[in-house]
Scaffold this motif. Structure first.
Motif, short mmCIF file in Angstrom:
data_model
loop_
_atom_site.label_atom_id
_atom_site.label_comp_id
_atom_site.label_asym_id
_atom_site.label_seq_id
_atom_site.Cartn_x
_atom_site.Cartn_y
_atom_site.Cartn_z
N VAL A 28 0.82 -1.21 0.00
CA VAL A 28 0.00 0.00 0.00
C VAL A 28 0.85 1.24 0.00
N ALA A 29 1.99 1.19 0.69
CA ALA A 29 2.84 2.37 0.80
C ALA A 29 3.65 2.64 -0.45
N SER A 30 3.75 1.65 -1.33
CA SER A 30 4.59 1.81 -2.51
C SER A 30 4.00 2.83 -3.48
N ALA A 31 4.85 3.58 -4.15
CA ALA A 31 4.40 4.57 -5.11
C ALA A 31 3.75 3.91 -6.31
N ALA A 32 4.29 2.75 -6.76
CA ALA A 32 3.73 2.01 -7.88
C ALA A 32 3.01 0.79 -7.33
N PRO A 33 1.69 0.67 -7.51
CA PRO A 33 0.95 -0.44 -6.94
C PRO A 33 1.49 -1.78 -7.44
N PRO A 34 1.77 -2.72 -6.56
CA PRO A 34 2.25 -4.04 -6.97
C PRO A 34 1.12 -4.89 -7.49
N ALA A 35 1.44 -6.07 -7.97
CA ALA A 35 0.44 -6.95 -8.55
C ALA A 35 -0.63 -7.36 -7.55
N THR A 36 -0.29 -7.36 -6.25
CA THR A 36 -1.24 -7.78 -5.23
C THR A 36 -2.13 -6.63 -4.73
N ALA A 37 -1.97 -5.43 -5.27
CA ALA A 37 -2.75 -4.28 -4.80
C ALA A 37 -4.23 -4.45 -5.12
N ASN A 68 -5.87 13.39 -15.05
CA ASN A 68 -4.93 12.59 -14.26
C ASN A 68 -5.01 12.91 -12.77
N VAL A 69 -5.77 13.96 -12.42
CA VAL A 69 -5.93 14.32 -11.01
C VAL A 69 -7.41 14.37 -10.65
N ASN A 70 -8.21 13.51 -11.30
CA ASN A 70 -9.60 13.42 -10.86
C ASN A 70 -9.65 12.69 -9.52
N ALA A 76 -6.54 6.56 -5.64
CA ALA A 76 -5.64 5.44 -5.95
C ALA A 76 -4.21 5.73 -5.50
N ARG A 77 -3.75 6.96 -5.73
CA ARG A 77 -2.39 7.30 -5.34
C ARG A 77 -2.24 7.32 -3.83
N ARG A 78 -3.24 7.85 -3.15
CA ARG A 78 -3.14 7.94 -1.69
C ARG A 78 -3.20 6.57 -1.02
N SER A 79 -3.94 5.65 -1.61
CA SER A 79 -4.19 4.37 -0.96
C SER A 79 -3.38 3.21 -1.52
N GLY A 80 -2.66 3.44 -2.62
CA GLY A 80 -1.84 2.38 -3.21
C GLY A 80 -2.63 1.35 -3.98
N MET A 81 -3.84 1.70 -4.43
CA MET A 81 -4.65 0.77 -5.22
C MET A 81 -4.25 0.84 -6.69
N ARG A 82 -4.59 -0.22 -7.41
CA ARG A 82 -4.32 -0.28 -8.84
C ARG A 82 -5.58 0.17 -9.57
N LEU A 83 -5.53 1.36 -10.19
CA LEU A 83 -6.71 1.97 -10.78
C LEU A 83 -6.87 1.65 -12.26
#
Length: 292
Positions: A28-37, A68-70, A76-83
């Motif tokens: 979740v903390a990663s800047a780029a969401p991993p495959a498990t996000a 890009n900032v909707n 997604a950026r704040r929570s580390g989800m894959r959007l």
């Protein structure tokens, strides 16, 4: 590593508890969401897409005017989800089931049993509720100078009746379809922030007659209530950004308003949320999901 604040942690926990795909704190903390996000899908219209707010989302379909900032990108950026964001300017509920433009797929195709969170804003383009209301009321002010509420006098409850009898059933069908296509997801509909205030007041950027400001507000209130009722009937979470946007309508000054008026030098797509509005909508959505 980015340190998550308490509200973001609560938000992510709430989504996972609702049946989303598990993700570790490091993921979740990663800047780029991993495959498990958590897989997060945003659907909807121009309000959901953030049309008019720059910059445009990389790789998005140009006619959709997706920002890009909707609010969804911010969440997604704040929570580390894959959007996956398939929101598109001009979308109607029908575009959940059909391709809005050549080369696009129906918005529901973005959903699957793996989807963990779905957000959307929809309904304002069904029957062209927003566009027609604004056009009719501006025209009424021009052709009836000095009149207090010429738009209301001409059209009365016709648009509100349309929302009740035509838009509401479409919303019910669309909400149920989202839940069917994403059976394990937390699903949330975001209502529309206020465009006009509840009382007559100076509003140079929104050239309608004084009494037609509360009239247009009332039409939007009818639509938001239809969204609320459809959400309650289908088990969808209702995110009330309208309540939070009181005092931030398009008649307010820059830096206060969340929605741009019809005449604006802030962005090319007017009568839509601005960058501040998108940030505030993201905050309200995250708080709502964290609290439930």
């Amino acid at each position: 590593m980015v340190k998550l604040n308490t509200s973001v942690r609560r938000f992510v926990t709430a989504v996972l508890a609702a049946g989303a795909v598990a993700a570790t704190s490091a993921a979740v903390a990663s800047a780029a969401p991993p495959a498990t996000a958590v897989e997060y899908v945003n659907l909807g219209d121009s309000y959901s897409a953030g049309s008019g707010v720059q910059p445009a989302a990389p790789g998005s379909y140009s006619q959709c005017a997706q920002s890009n900032v909707n609010y969804a990108h911010l969440i997604a950026r704040r929570s580390g989800m894959r959007l996956t964001d398939v929101s598109c300017g001009g979308a109607k509920t029908d575009d959940f089931y059909r391709a809005q433009y050549p080369g696009l797929r129906p918005q529901l195709d973005a959903l699957s049993p793996r989807t963990g969170l779905v957000t959307f804003m929809i309904g304002g383009n069904d029957g062209d509720i927003f566009g027609t209301t604004v056009a009719k009321c501006v025209a009424a002010a021009i052709t009836s100078p000095g009149a207090y509420a010429p738009c209301q006098q001409r059209y009365g409850t016709s648009t509100s009746h349309q929302v009740q009898t035509q838009t509401y059933p479409r919303l019910m069908r669309a909400f149920a379809a989202v839940r069917q296509h994403a059976p394990r997801a937390r699903v949330a509909v975001v209502n529309y922030p206020w465009i006009a205030p509840t009382t007559p007041q100076p509003c140079p950027g929104f050239p309608v007659a004084p009494g037609d400001l509360p009239y247009t507000h009332g039409i939007q209130a009818t639509l938001n209530d239809a969204l609320r009722r459809a959400a309650a009937q289908t088990g969808v979470t209702y995110v009330d950004v309208a309540a939070a946007s009181v005092g931030h309508d398009s008649c307010r000054p820059k830096g206060v308003r969340w929605v741009e008026p019809l005449i604006s030098d802030v962005q090319t797509v007017t009568v839509h949320p601005n960058a501040l509005g998108e940030r505030e909508m993201a905050d309200v959505t995250m708080r709502t999901l964290a609290a439930r």
